[in-house]
Design an enzyme around this catalytic site. Structure first.
Site, short mmCIF file in Angstrom:
data_model
loop_
_atom_site.label_atom_id
_atom_site.label_comp_id
_atom_site.label_asym_id
_atom_site.label_seq_id
_atom_site.Cartn_x
_atom_site.Cartn_y
_atom_site.Cartn_z
N ILE A 51 -16.84 -2.16 -62.30
CA ILE A 51 -15.77 -2.25 -63.15
C ILE A 51 -15.59 -3.49 -62.63
O ILE A 51 -14.35 -4.71 -63.54
CB ILE A 51 -14.24 -1.57 -62.73
CG1 ILE A 51 -13.72 -1.82 -61.05
CG2 ILE A 51 -14.43 -0.06 -63.58
CD1 ILE A 51 -12.35 -1.16 -61.42
N TYR A 139 -0.99 1.73 -51.93
CA TYR A 139 -1.45 2.04 -52.91
C TYR A 139 -0.72 1.62 -53.21
O TYR A 139 -0.47 1.41 -54.97
CB TYR A 139 -1.44 3.34 -52.09
CG TYR A 139 -1.66 4.62 -53.63
CD1 TYR A 139 -3.46 4.31 -53.97
CD2 TYR A 139 -1.34 5.19 -53.93
CE1 TYR A 139 -4.37 5.92 -55.08
CE2 TYR A 139 -1.44 6.57 -54.42
CZ TYR A 139 -2.36 6.15 -55.20
OH TYR A 139 -3.56 6.93 -56.19
N ILE A 198 -2.19 19.72 -40.87
CA ILE A 198 -1.10 20.58 -41.32
C ILE A 198 -0.24 18.88 -40.69
O ILE A 198 0.00 19.06 -39.34
CB ILE A 198 -0.53 21.70 -41.60
CG1 ILE A 198 -1.52 22.03 -42.87
CG2 ILE A 198 1.12 20.87 -42.59
CD1 ILE A 198 0.05 23.65 -43.40
#
Length: 306
Positions: A51, A139, A198
């Site tokens: 892109i 982000y 986790i």
């Protein structure tokens, strides 16, 4: 109509392609490479490249009606490791994409933002679109900036847009051996007989949406009479990592071994989206619950050769 889907060979993008095709439209996909888990679809025009290739963008954007931007090069974790790359590859490229879209008279842009990282730590639950935006990762900051620039291009050049803020999508064709998508990655660990790591005590609770339900909402936003809107898309339900593990045990019938790690500071701990606006404007509904969604995802994962 002529649709151009940026990132149409990725996990989310591939389902958008399916949804657009099923509604009788023409599809062009621009992506860096082919889909990972299925062959090219008959009737879809595939354009391969980056892109950030200006010439390629100008050629590909011609004679398109709807642009769906589903490309992201980072995650909340990786964005913080290289902020400059996050800004360049996502924000700067998005601004150029919007500019080229305007120059080629594209009618509408649908942008996939974030339904978790963009809000930061919530002060009200479930989180409405009007909630403050205070992201705690690069982000989320970049996603928010892209939203603002899309609004800028709409205000100054008249291009229509709708923004989708999805919760955590999951489902078949998501890479179970990568580092994104908790449910798919956990199932990949189960397939390989590995320990599942986790972060924290497993009580981190987020909102998860099955991929085909998300794709349906994205398509609805692309044809809606409503424009200049932001929509949360999710289940409007808290689902903890412990909940996911229990469902995985039930679906796979396997004993899942866990290793608890220190919690991450870059990630929001509890997210649940208010989806009433999408229900009203887009007639959105969650059709796939967690048990069914995990079952479908496991059916896909367990047949992968690794």
């Amino acid at each position: 109509m002529e649709y151009l889907i940026l990132g149409g060979n990725g996990f989310i993008g591939s389902y958008i392609v399916d949804e657009v095709l099923s509604n009788g439209h023409s599809v062009t996909v621009l992506d860096i490479g082919p889909e990972k888990y299925r062959e090219p679809i008959y009737g879809v025009k595939y354009v391969y490249g980056s892109i950030d290739n200006q010439k390629l963008l100008n050629e590909t954007f011609r004679n398109k009606d709807i642009l769906i931007h589903s490309v992201s090069t980072t995650s909340p974790f990786s964005s913080n490791q290289n902020i400059e790359y996050d800004i360049q590859s996502n924000l700067i490229n998005a601004i150029n994409i919007f500019k080229v879209a305007v120059e080629n008279n594209i009618k509408r842009i649908i942008y996939l933002s974030s339904g978790g990282a963009i809000y930061g730590e919530p002060t009200s639950i479930p989180i409405p679109e009007s909630h403050h935006t205070n992201p705690i990762s690069s982000y989320g900051i970049t996603k928010l900036a892209i939203e603002k620039y899309l609004q800028y291009f709409s205000l100054n050049f008249g291009i229509e847009y709708n923004i989708i803020r999805p919760s955590n999508p999951y489902g078949p064709r998501q890479n179970p051996f990568g580092n994104q998508g908790v449910i798919s990655v956990f199932l990949g660990k189960v397939l390989k007989g590995e320990v599942i790591e986790i972060w924290g005590d497993g009580n981190v609770a987020k909102d998860y949406i099955f991929i085909s339900d998300l794709a349906s909402a994205i398509y609805s936003a692309s044809v809606s009479k409503k424009v200049s809107e932001i929509y949360n898309i999710g289940s409007s339900t808290f689902i903890s990592l412990n909940d996911i593990i229990e469902v995985i045990r039930k679906v796979t019938g396997k004993n899942v071994e866990l290793n608890h790690m220190h919690s991450n500071k870059f990630d929001v701990q509890k997210v649940c989206l208010n989806i009433e606006k999408a229900k009203k404007d887009l007639l959105f509904e969650q059709k796939t619950d967690l048990l069914e969604g995990v079952s479908k995802t496991w059916d896909f994962v367990k047949n992968i050769k690794y």
